[in-house]
Write an enzyme that holds these catalytic residues in place. Structure first.
Site, mmCIF file in Angstrom:
data_model
loop_
_atom_site.group_PDB
_atom_site.id
_atom_site.type_symbol
_atom_site.label_atom_id
_atom_site.label_comp_id
_atom_site.label_asym_id
_atom_site.label_seq_id
_atom_site.Cartn_x
_atom_site.Cartn_y
_atom_site.Cartn_z
ATOM 1 N N CYS A 253 0.021 3.799 2.751
ATOM 2 C CA CYS A 253 0.476 3.296 4.057
ATOM 3 C C CYS A 253 1.922 3.732 4.317
ATOM 4 O O CYS A 253 2.283 4.057 5.448
ATOM 5 C CB CYS A 253 0.373 1.773 4.118
ATOM 6 S SG CYS A 253 -1.314 1.165 3.987
ATOM 7 N N CYS B 198 0.825 -1.217 0.000
ATOM 8 C CA CYS B 198 0.000 0.000 0.000
ATOM 9 C C CYS B 198 0.862 1.272 0.000
ATOM 10 O O CYS B 198 1.555 1.547 0.979
ATOM 11 C CB CYS B 198 -0.919 -0.047 1.218
ATOM 12 S SG CYS B 198 -1.763 1.484 1.602
#
Length: 89
Positions: free
Chosen positions: A17, A14
């Site tokens: 993230c 991600c």
């Protein structure tokens, strides 16, 4: 009374993230032991992701005394996290 817990639900694949990580680290530096920080990879902790109904990564959960106080989806900056955490300390 216990200290607040900041749980960072993330995934290694991600991109957002990865953007969230420096903000989490900044909160850790500023608040130190006043807050407990946990990072949980949703791919390895699917049971907890299900328990907290994680639909998006990153998602941050702020708990106090076992109760969810805040659920934040998407990247959240350190300033906003500090605003939410300080009253719980």
């Amino acid at each position: 009374m216990s200290r607040p817990v900041l749980i960072d639900f993330y995934a290694t694949w991600c991109g957002p993230c990865k953007m969230q990580t420096p903000y989490i680290e900044e909160v850790g530096k500023q608040l130190g032991d006043a807050v407990e920080i946990k990072k949980l990879d949703v791919d390895h902790h699917m049971d907890l992701a299900g328990k907290y109904q994680i639909q998006v990564v990153p998602t941050l959960i702020i708990e106090k005394d076992g109760a969810v106080m805040h659920k934040l989806e998407g990247v959240t900056d350190a300033g906003r996290l500090m605003e939410l955490l300080k009253p719980l300390i």
